[in-house]
Design an enzyme around this catalytic site. Structure first.
Site, short mmCIF file in Angstrom:
data_model
loop_
_atom_site.label_atom_id
_atom_site.label_comp_id
_atom_site.label_asym_id
_atom_site.label_seq_id
_atom_site.Cartn_x
_atom_site.Cartn_y
_atom_site.Cartn_z
N CYS A 258 2.74 2.14 3.36
CA CYS A 258 4.13 1.66 3.60
C CYS A 258 5.24 2.41 3.11
CB CYS A 258 4.18 0.19 2.75
SG CYS A 258 2.87 -1.01 3.08
N ASP B 106 13.66 -31.69 -10.45
CA ASP B 106 12.38 -31.00 -11.65
C ASP B 106 13.07 -30.37 -12.74
OD1 ASP B 106 10.52 -32.61 -10.37
OD2 ASP B 106 10.28 -31.11 -9.03
N ASP C 204 5.07 -32.89 -10.20
CA ASP C 204 5.79 -33.65 -9.22
C ASP C 204 4.93 -33.60 -8.26
OD1 ASP C 204 8.20 -34.00 -7.78
OD2 ASP C 204 7.98 -31.74 -7.44
N CYS D 253 0.82 -1.32 0.01
CA CYS D 253 0.00 -0.06 0.00
C CYS D 253 1.05 1.23 -0.21
CB CYS D 253 -0.91 0.06 1.29
SG CYS D 253 0.08 0.08 2.74
N ASP E 190 8.78 -28.09 -8.59
CA ASP E 190 9.38 -27.07 -7.86
C ASP E 190 10.89 -27.42 -7.53
OD1 ASP E 190 8.85 -29.12 -5.94
OD2 ASP E 190 9.03 -27.53 -4.58
#
Lengths: 45, 762
Positions: free
Chosen positions: B51, B648, B456, B48, B644
């Site tokens: 911040c 892989d 996976d 936002c 991930d």
């Protein structure tokens, strides 16, 4: 129609002014953070 | 106590202190144009505008830090350092305190930040826009004057002014095309940039000659407009690529590829992982990932290799064990001596497969390239035959040449060049809102044709963190005591237990001793307690085997008080909550689904059964996964790989299309075509549906652009392509193509991904 000899260059140089302004703002990083700029104007300091 | 054990204890003592290791800040900073050192930080939780102020004010208060500026678009904070002793540790602490943990960028990895390409394109675009508008202003006057009463003097004057504007503008705006076409020609290839360059150059040269010889027509406006539209396409394309690169870098920086290096003096220094040289000693604390490949020089622990092999059982590691980068340290602090990946090692194998797989995929040609390959020769041959045709029909040289040039101008692939980037950008923006980050624009084309999905298991279908799953079956008082002991350990499994049972550190156990590779021992409520591996707690082998059979996916830890019967606690990676829906949606859409994992068969089988997936393979090495992909490819299937882990990555690079969750390893994310930002598997059917819509929009656009050109060519061949006709043809076709791409934006709401997928296939 001789007036065109002044008017056309005048119109073109105004356009060039706009182009120069855009290129300057681009180079000075004003388009780097459009998201943040939108909020910064509300920031007081 | 042996010398080595004493050393390890010493390491643990210093390494757990808050300010024990200091960062080698010089390695993180770069020198800016004004000679000041700058530091770029990736900041977390920026969502936002408020911040922005918090972060900048917090940073400005730090000694030696000047002009902090947060870029809300990229979520990066840039600060200038006024002096060499700027309190940068303080900066990180201060940002952490306001709820925005930050990590410095490794300058070696920050590629996307250099936005020179974008600026170059925008400069060209602005110049082309300026030129096109001003020349068009004069051209409209000439066109209307030509059919009424313009004097030849006024027309010549307008042409001369047009030439004065157009020549420098075309030189600036056309640079990206000229240089790229030239590079392609030197390599002996053909890209869309070649007909563009030839068309623009000829149109300009011809118009210039006409201006000098005081003819009626000039095509300066066409040349500039063409460049303007094409540059719009290029800018859109670059915009997408840049956003992807920036986002990927921020993700990487927040995951911290930092290493704690042990200097010969014994000092601990935090440096970017890329700055570790072979032979350096690196400290890996419990719960951290090994930053580099190495051999354990001191200490003992166990490492969780699940992100690399998919195997969920931790592997014991002692002095001399080889550990590869990415392995997660379990219970004990260890010193790792960095090594190059030895030939034949796991990482080396992954890298080799990755290279081979990536080469194979770059051979699948993109839609745009395929069109360019036949379009360019056809257009140039068409222009040549126009020239010869007019000469054969007895026309003079001049007429023949003019008409040949007109063919080139009117067929300049303006709409063709916009057809694909426009769709890609709209689709990528749409996907980004749905939580999918595209790594490559042309991936959309490949996602659209997928008919088989390979998942996976570990970290993809299951959640990346492990959780205690049978807490409800354990006596709450006992679980509470176990959690209090667990809260004193840094082991990831102990952390999971402490979190699950909600233990706080202040009510924790006493006399706690951590036994690396085994567990933790201490006193809770006056009882001597042990928490750790089942053998450490003396669990009978038969009991363990029975428990493992009941929960095939779980890893077990045990808790024991005094001499009472030890309690087994199951820790497992739960299936992601939306995995079942995602799999069901994909199956309903007619896609074949398979699970391919490096884990144990019983673990894989239980996940497959829970999700209702019939085909699964367990204990697959990276090479096995590629072999399976090849097999599917040979049977004519186009496969989407979702994974991930390190293991892989080669499969992700080899698959027809691939996807990695943001929680995966870097290698996987780099190899994949797209990253799932929030790890929601539900986005997979959405992604496929949007890609299919996008691909049909691309094909519509290409077909339209080609039909348009085919219709326009006879006009040019017969010598009726006036500058006005060329201008109308060009802007009209570009507009239609862009509007068609924008339709994707307003395609139906996101939630009905499955329905859209079905519709898109129909």
């Amino acid at each position: 129609m001789t007036v065109l000899i002044y008017l056309v260059p005048a119109a073109v140089s105004l356009g060039m002014l706009g182009l120069a302004a855009f290129l300057w703002s681009l180079r000075s990083g004003q388009f780097d953070d459009l998201e943040g700029a939108r909020w910064r104007i509300l920031d007081e300091d | 106590m042996t010398a080595s054990a004493a050393a390890i204890n010493a390491i643990e003592d210093v390494s757990f202190g808050p300010a024990a290791s200091k960062r080698d800040w010089a390695a993180w900073t770069t020198v800016g144009a004004d000679g000041r050192r700058r530091l770029e930080l990736a900041v977390d939780n920026v969502d936002c505008a408020a911040c922005m102020g918090d972060i900048e004010r917090a940073a400005a208060r730090i000694r030696g830090v000047a002009s902090p500026r947060l870029n809300l678009t990229t979520r990066r904070l840039t600060v200038a350092l006024e002096r060499d002793d700027a309190d940068l540790e303080g900066l990180l602490t201060a940002l952490d305190a306001v709820g925005h943990p930050a990590r410095p960028f490794d300058p070696a990895l920050a590629r996307g930040a250099a936005s020179t390409e974008m600026r170059r394109l925008l400069t060209s675009l602005a110049t082309a826009g300026f030129g096109a508008m001003n020349v068009m202003m004069l051209s409209v006057a000439i066109w209307s004057g030509n059919v009424t009463d313009i004097t030849p003097e006024t027309r010549d004057f307008f042409h001369a002014v047009s030439a004065l504007i157009a020549l420098p503008c075309i030189a600036v705006a056309g640079r990206p095309f000229f240089s790229s076409a030239w590079r392609a020609v030197r390599r002996g290839g053909v890209t869309m940039d070649l007909p563009i360059s030839v068309g623009v150059t000829l149109a300009t040269a011809y118009s210039f000659v006409n201006t000098l010889t005081r003819q009626q027509e000039a095509y300066f406006d066409s040349a500039l407009m063409l460049l303007f539209f094409l540059l719009c396409g290029r800018v859109l394309d670059e915009l997408m690529r840049r956003r992807t690169a920036l986002e990927a870098e921020t993700l990487a920086a927040l995951r911290t590829d930092t290493a704690v290096k042990i200097e010969p003096t014994g000092e601990l220094v935090e440096t970017p992982a890329s700055k570790i040289a072979p032979g350096d000693l690196v400290l890996v604390r419990p719960g951290e990932r090994a930053p580099v490949d190495g051999v354990i020089a001191r200490g003992a622990s166990e490492f969780d290799l699940s992100i690399m092999t998919g195997e969920t059982t931790p592997v014991a590691a002692v002095v001399g064990t080889e550990i590869c980068a990415g392995a997660c340290n379990g219970s004990g602090a260890v010193e790792l001596r960095a090594s190059r990946p030895a030939s034949g090692s796991f990482l080396d194998e992954v890298e080799r497969l990755l290279r081979a797989a990536g080469d194979a995929r770059s051979r699948t040609r993109r839609l745009a390239d395929r069109v360019a390959r036949f379009y360019t020769p056809v257009v140039h041959l068409g222009a040549l035959s126009t020239l010869i045709g007019w000469l054969a029909a007895g026309a003079d040289w001049r007429t023949a040449l003019v008409n040949a040039i007109a063919v080139l101008i009117i067929t300049c692939p303006c709409a063709l060049a916009l057809a694909i980037p426009a769709v890609q950008v709209v689709a990528a923006g749409r996907l980004f809102r749905d939580g999918v980050l595209l790594n490559a624009g042309d991936a959309i084309e490949r996602f659209a044709t997928v008919d088989t999905v390979l998942f996976d298991k570990t970290g993809t279908l299951t959640e990346p963190e492990r959780r205690i799953t049978d807490l409800a079956d354990i006596d709450p008082a006992l679980a509470g005591r176990a959690a209090r002991l667990a809260s004193r350990s840094r082991h990831p499994l102990a952390r999971a237990l402490a979190m699950a049972a909600g233990a706080t550190e202040n009510a924790s156990a006493t006399e706690v001793v951590e036994r690396p590779g085994q567990g933790v021992e201490g006193r809770v409520d006056g009882r001597r307690a042990r928490l750790g591996s089942p053998t450490f707690c003396g669990v009978a082998a038969t009991k363990l085997a029975a428990a493992e059979e009941r929960r095939p996916r779980a890893t077990f830890i045990a808790y024991r008080e005094d001499d009472s019967e030890p309690t087994l606690i199951a820790v497992e990676q739960r299936i992601r909550p939306d995995a079942r829906d995602a799999v069901a949606a994909l199956r309903k859409a007619g896609l074949a689904i398979e699970i391919i994992s490096g884990d144990r068969p019983d673990a894989v089988a239980s996940v497959a059964a829970e999700l209702g997936v019939g085909r699964w393979r367990a204990r697959q090495t990276p090479a096995d996964k590629i072999a399976r992909l090849e097999q599917l490819k040979a049977s004519g299937r186009r496969t989407l790989m979702v994974g991930d882990g390190m293991n892989d990555a080669p499969a992700l690079a080899a698959a027809h299309a691939s996807l990695a969750p943001a929680s995966g390893v870097d290698v996987a994310q780099v190899a994949a075509d797209a990253v799932l930002l929030d790890g929601r598997l539900k986005a997979v059917p959405d992604l496929l549906a949007i890609s299919r819509c996008a691909r049909s929009a691309m094909i519509e656009n290409l077909a339209f652009a080609i039909v348009y050109n085919v219709a326009a060519v006879p006009i040019a061949v017969t010598g009726h392509a006036s500058p006005l006709v060329a201008a109308l043809a060009m802007s009209g076709s570009s507009l239609v193509v862009t509007v068609n791409a924008l339709r994707l934006r307003s395609a139906r709401a996101v939630s009905g991904g499955e329905r859209r997928l079905v519709e898109a296939r129909a």
